[in-house]
Design an enzyme around this catalytic site. Structure first.
Site, PDB file in Angstrom:
ATOM      1  N   TYR A 144       0.839  -1.207   0.000  1.00  0.00           N
ATOM      2  CA  TYR A 144       0.000   0.000   0.000  1.00  0.00           C
ATOM      3  C   TYR A 144       0.872   1.254   0.000  1.00  0.00           C
ATOM      4  O   TYR A 144       0.628   2.196  -0.753  1.00  0.00           O
ATOM      5  CB  TYR A 144      -0.896  -0.037   1.234  1.00  0.00           C
ATOM      6  CG  TYR A 144      -1.885   1.097   1.349  1.00  0.00           C
ATOM      7  CD1 TYR A 144      -2.996   1.153   0.517  1.00  0.00           C
ATOM      8  CD2 TYR A 144      -1.729   2.095   2.311  1.00  0.00           C
ATOM      9  CE1 TYR A 144      -3.927   2.181   0.630  1.00  0.00           C
ATOM     10  CE2 TYR A 144      -2.643   3.119   2.436  1.00  0.00           C
ATOM     11  CZ  TYR A 144      -3.734   3.165   1.595  1.00  0.00           C
ATOM     12  OH  TYR A 144      -4.653   4.184   1.717  1.00  0.00           O
ATOM     13  N   THR A 199     -13.735   5.628   7.952  1.00  0.00           N
ATOM     14  CA  THR A 199     -14.480   5.349   6.721  1.00  0.00           C
ATOM     15  C   THR A 199     -14.659   3.842   6.584  1.00  0.00           C
ATOM     16  O   THR A 199     -14.004   3.055   7.279  1.00  0.00           O
ATOM     17  CB  THR A 199     -13.736   5.869   5.477  1.00  0.00           C
ATOM     18  OG1 THR A 199     -12.558   5.067   5.269  1.00  0.00           O
ATOM     19  CG2 THR A 199     -13.352   7.338   5.633  1.00  0.00           C
TER      20      THR A 199
END
Length: 273
Positions: free
Chosen positions: A158, A195
């Site tokens: 990532y 989120t």
């Protein structure tokens, strides 16, 4: 201040939920016509229906950001519906965590890279010409991450993609500046934001393909100087700044919105001590 992007047209990828949805809603409230793209054909249309019901203007377009053919169709549709394109928020992304890079499959490495990096490349490749056709400049905002500025164990893949987005933004900023097209390019680096992505990060501990039980609020209390997770709306405010004329002298840089994590560590003391 209202109407900060009045009359402009924006495209937001990964816009059905989380940071993308907050950006789409705020840009619409501030006067932009917004094309929301995502693979989520349930939440995407619901979000757009809410924006339109509130008296603003938005459309949902199904999109896999890794498909170049679909990018051609999406940009064509945006220009057909709205006549121009002024703002690109390249936000779509995924996160894959593993105990060690040696545990990461090449399949997962390539899938994450395809969405997080190839998708951003394709967004610029196909939106930049449309923005230039519109005239009058514009703003490209690439959503990177705090993980694009510093390493994180278990998130090396990532980090690689988000670090790539950071430098890609700088290079495109210089490319646009060199031709004088008036298009500014910047990256946004959220920290721990509450989120839905936290429930979608597959980890070895949770079992391959399963959702990891990560609580962003608990993690943020320990990791951030402000001792809380951020909200998608707070990232959207930063994106609005970069999309608007308020940032007319800002290009090729990073906007870090992370509760102070990148600055260092802070020992919290009782008030008055």
């Amino acid at each position: 201040m209202t109407g900060q992007v009045q009359g402009k047209v924006a495209l937001v990828t990964g816009g059905a939920s989380g940071i993308g949805a907050a950006c789409a809603e705020l840009l619409a409230r501030e006067g932009a016509s917004v094309a929301v793209t995502d693979i989520d054909e349930l939440r995407g249309p619901e979000l757009v229906a809410g924006i339109n019901k509130a008296g603003h203007r938005a459309v949902f377009l199904h999109q896999d950001v890794t498909s170049e053919a679909r990018w051609v169709e999406v940009v064509t549709e945006v220009e057909k519906r709205f006549g121009r394109l002024d703002i690109l928020v390249s936000n779509a992304g995924i996160g894959i965590s593993v105990p060690s890079i040696t545990d990461m499959s090449l399949e997962d490495w390539r899938r994450q890279t395809a969405i997080n990096l190839d998708g951003v490349f394709l967004s610029v490749k196909h939106c930049l010409p449309a923005m230039r056709r519109s005239g009058g400049g514009g703003s490209i905002i690439m959503v990177s991450s705090l993980a694009g500025l510093r390493g994180a164990p278990g998130l090396s893949g990532y980090c690689a993609t988000k670090g790539g987005v950071r430098l890609f933004a700088k290079a495109i900023a210089m490319e646009c500046a060199s031709v004088g097209d008036g298009i500014r390019v910047n990256s946004v680096h959220p920290g721990i934001i509450d989120t839905p992505i936290w429930g979608k990060i597959p980890t070895e501990a949770a079992g391959r393909g399963q959702n990891a039980p990560i609580d962003p609020e608990e993690r943020a209390k320990l990791a951030t100087p402000l001792a809380r997770a951020g909200h998608a709306s707070e990232i959207a405010q930063g994106v609005l700044f970069l999309a608007s004329d308020a940032s007319s002298y800002v290009t090729g840089t990073e906007l870090v919105i992370d509760g102070g994590m990148n600055a260092g560590g802070a020992v919290r003391r009782p008030v008055g001590s």
